[in-house]
Write a protein that holds these residues in place. Structure first.
Motif, PDB file in Angstrom:
ATOM      1  N   GLY A 153       0.834  -1.191   0.000  1.00 16.02           N
ATOM      2  CA  GLY A 153       0.000   0.000   0.000  1.00 16.02           C
ATOM      3  C   GLY A 153       0.869   1.242   0.000  1.00 16.02           C
ATOM      4  O   GLY A 153       2.102   1.155  -0.014  1.00 16.02           O
ATOM      5  N   MET A 154       0.256   2.407   0.001  1.00 19.23           N
ATOM      6  CA  MET A 154       0.999   3.655   0.050  1.00 19.23           C
ATOM      7  C   MET A 154       1.356   3.965   1.508  1.00 19.23           C
ATOM      8  O   MET A 154       0.506   3.867   2.391  1.00 19.23           O
ATOM      9  CB  MET A 154       0.174   4.788  -0.545  1.00 19.23           C
ATOM     10  CG  MET A 154      -0.192   4.569  -2.014  1.00 19.23           C
ATOM     11  SD  MET A 154       1.267   4.394  -3.092  1.00 19.23           S
ATOM     12  CE  MET A 154       1.949   6.054  -2.978  1.00 19.23           C
ATOM     13  N   VAL A 155       2.615   4.318   1.736  1.00 24.54           N
ATOM     14  CA  VAL A 155       3.089   4.614   3.079  1.00 24.54           C
ATOM     15  C   VAL A 155       3.222   6.125   3.246  1.00 24.54           C
ATOM     16  O   VAL A 155       4.011   6.769   2.543  1.00 24.54           O
ATOM     17  CB  VAL A 155       4.444   3.926   3.360  1.00 24.54           C
ATOM     18  CG1 VAL A 155       5.001   4.373   4.710  1.00 24.54           C
ATOM     19  CG2 VAL A 155       4.280   2.412   3.328  1.00 24.54           C
ATOM     20  N   SER A 156       2.458   6.677   4.144  1.00 23.78           N
ATOM     21  CA  SER A 156       2.587   8.095   4.499  1.00 23.78           C
ATOM     22  C   SER A 156       3.074   8.167   5.935  1.00 23.78           C
ATOM     23  O   SER A 156       2.694   7.341   6.769  1.00 23.78           O
ATOM     24  CB  SER A 156       1.245   8.815   4.359  1.00 23.78           C
ATOM     25  OG  SER A 156       0.265   8.199   5.172  1.00 23.78           O
ATOM     26  N   GLY A 157       3.921   9.105   6.217  1.00 24.86           N
ATOM     27  CA  GLY A 157       4.468   9.190   7.561  1.00 24.86           C
ATOM     28  C   GLY A 157       5.777   8.423   7.660  1.00 24.86           C
ATOM     29  O   GLY A 157       6.387   8.043   6.661  1.00 24.86           O
ATOM     30  N   PRO A 158       6.249   8.169   8.873  1.00 21.04           N
ATOM     31  CA  PRO A 158       7.576   7.568   9.075  1.00 21.04           C
ATOM     32  C   PRO A 158       7.646   6.122   8.588  1.00 21.04           C
ATOM     33  O   PRO A 158       6.656   5.398   8.602  1.00 21.04           O
ATOM     34  CB  PRO A 158       7.768   7.643  10.594  1.00 21.04           C
ATOM     35  CG  PRO A 158       6.385   7.709  11.154  1.00 21.04           C
ATOM     36  CD  PRO A 158       5.586   8.463  10.150  1.00 21.04           C
ATOM     37  N   SER A 159       8.843   5.744   8.142  1.00 16.03           N
ATOM     38  CA  SER A 159       9.099   4.372   7.700  1.00 16.03           C
ATOM     39  C   SER A 159      10.460   3.934   8.226  1.00 16.03           C
ATOM     40  O   SER A 159      11.276   4.766   8.653  1.00 16.03           O
ATOM     41  CB  SER A 159       9.063   4.279   6.170  1.00 16.03           C
ATOM     42  OG  SER A 159      10.038   5.115   5.589  1.00 16.03           O
ATOM     43  N   MET A 160      10.707   2.648   8.197  1.00 16.96           N
ATOM     44  CA  MET A 160      11.961   2.115   8.712  1.00 16.96           C
ATOM     45  C   MET A 160      13.129   2.585   7.860  1.00 16.96           C
ATOM     46  O   MET A 160      13.051   2.548   6.627  1.00 16.96           O
ATOM     47  CB  MET A 160      11.906   0.587   8.731  1.00 16.96           C
ATOM     48  CG  MET A 160      10.891   0.023   9.678  1.00 16.96           C
ATOM     49  SD  MET A 160      10.940  -1.777   9.756  1.00 16.96           S
ATOM     50  CE  MET A 160       9.531  -2.103  10.830  1.00 16.96           C
ATOM     51  N   PRO A 161      14.220   3.014   8.456  1.00 20.15           N
ATOM     52  CA  PRO A 161      15.383   3.450   7.682  1.00 20.15           C
ATOM     53  C   PRO A 161      16.075   2.258   7.013  1.00 20.15           C
ATOM     54  O   PRO A 161      16.433   1.288   7.678  1.00 20.15           O
ATOM     55  CB  PRO A 161      16.291   4.094   8.737  1.00 20.15           C
ATOM     56  CG  PRO A 161      15.885   3.444  10.027  1.00 20.15           C
ATOM     57  CD  PRO A 161      14.428   3.163   9.909  1.00 20.15           C
ATOM     58  N   LEU A 162      16.225   2.351   5.688  1.00 24.39           N
ATOM     59  CA  LEU A 162      16.856   1.273   4.923  1.00 24.39           C
ATOM     60  C   LEU A 162      18.017   1.786   4.080  1.00 24.39           C
ATOM     61  O   LEU A 162      18.358   1.191   3.055  1.00 24.39           O
ATOM     62  CB  LEU A 162      15.818   0.592   4.020  1.00 24.39           C
ATOM     63  CG  LEU A 162      14.611  -0.036   4.723  1.00 24.39           C
ATOM     64  CD1 LEU A 162      13.641  -0.606   3.696  1.00 24.39           C
ATOM     65  CD2 LEU A 162      15.044  -1.127   5.701  1.00 24.39           C
TER      66      LEU A 162
END
Length: 324
Positions: free
Chosen positions: A145-154
């Protein structure tokens, strides 16, 4: 040097045609076929692994050693799996299997042990892609899906794994492929997609058309699976209200494809009578009812029945060394 390029292409096609034309019966077989006949020459290409574009070196029968530096990958969680190639189910296998009674009775291990239809679902090559292990672990069974907001640093990897929104947004280069693979699995195995999932995936399908590699991947896999992904070839298009055909459930118990004696690498005198050849999917060795003492010793979980020795050889099996 055009003749050399044509010769090389023809040689590759012939090798795929004659060695990888029977659909895998389980996950282990699928991984070996994917390595040998689909991704064998893709480990050092610009495309890289599915989620991050990392390159890798082949190791063992179906695995590989990822090079995180090749794609700038970095992670603080599951970092120990950053150098492992893992085969990711694009449509999470738990979603695929929820309709099976075996899953409700005992989960994945029970299905692997008792349900040949599940084993074919789990080993469906169209649904498997090489992934850097950390991304595979962090994605788990979360829907796309579409991710809005913070995400895991990769690091430099542009795939987003939401930390507040439970969704995974793969990098742009594979969004269209992810959508068409999900459509294929939903169509073939009658998997329900939520309205929100469908809206996102339909948008990705339209925004990111089928690439040259996606067409080539489909062609290579079709040699083993015996059919194409119709959402890649354009034969079908997912629209709101689409009704899955569930062809994989209807045909899931079918035996491995056999080949005509005239096409067999064995002489006609070597062909066994129907039902007399039993393979071990774990060792890729086959046994005969006569002259092979281990015929009855193969566990039910690993059994693969063939009509002829030719069919077993064509599926990548070799005759057991203890056969008379």
């Amino acid at each position: 040097m055009k003749w050399l390029a044509k010769f090389t292409t023809l040689s590759f096609l012939l090798s795929v045609t004659f060695t990888a034309s029977a659909a895998p019966n389980d996950f282990s077989q699928a991984k070996r076929l994917l390595r040998d006949h689909v991704y064998n020459d893709q480990n050092q290409t610009a495309g890289g692994d599915f989620y991050c574009g990392c390159k890798w070196e082949w190791v063992g029968k179906s695995g590989g050693r990822m090079d995180p530096n090749s794609c700038g990958f970095q992670a603080t969680k599951q970092a120990s799996r950053a150098t492992r190639l893992e085969w990711e189910h694009v449509a999470a296998i738990s979603a695929v299997a929820q309709q099976r009674q075996c899953w409700r009775d005992g989960g994945r291990e029970n299905c692997q042990r008792t349900d040949p239809v599940f084993n074919r679902m789990e080993g469906d090559m169209f649904n498997l892609v090489p992934s850097i292990g950390t991304a595979n672990a962090l994605r788990s069974n979360i829907n796309y899906g579409m991710v809005s907001g913070p995400s895991m640093p990769l690091g430099a990897c542009t795939t987003k794994i939401g930390t507040t929104v439970r969704a995974v947004e793969p990098r742009n280069e594979v969004k269209g492929e992810a959508a068409r693979i999900t459509f294929y699995m939903a169509d073939r195995y009658n998997i329900r997609l939520s309205d929100q999932q469908q809206r996102v995936l339909v948008a990705w399908d339209r925004s990111y058309p089928v690439s040259a590699w996606e067409k080539e991947r489909d062609r290579r896999i079709a040699y083993s699976m015996g059919h194409h992904n119709p959402f890649v070839t354009g034969e079908r298009q997912w629209v709101p209200g689409y009704k899955p055909l569930a062809e994989g459930i209807a045909s899931g118990s079918a035996q491995p494809q056999t080949q005509k004696a005239s096409e067999s690498p064995l002489k006609s005198s070597q062909l066994s009578s129907a039902g007399a050849v039993r393979g071990n999917s774990k060792s890729n060795v086959y046994h005969l009812t006569q002259g092979c003492p281990s015929y009855e010793q193969i566990s039910q979980r690993n059994r693969v029945e063939f009509e002829t020795e030719a069919a077993a050889v064509k599926a990548g099996y070799r005759k057991a060394g203890n056969c008379a």
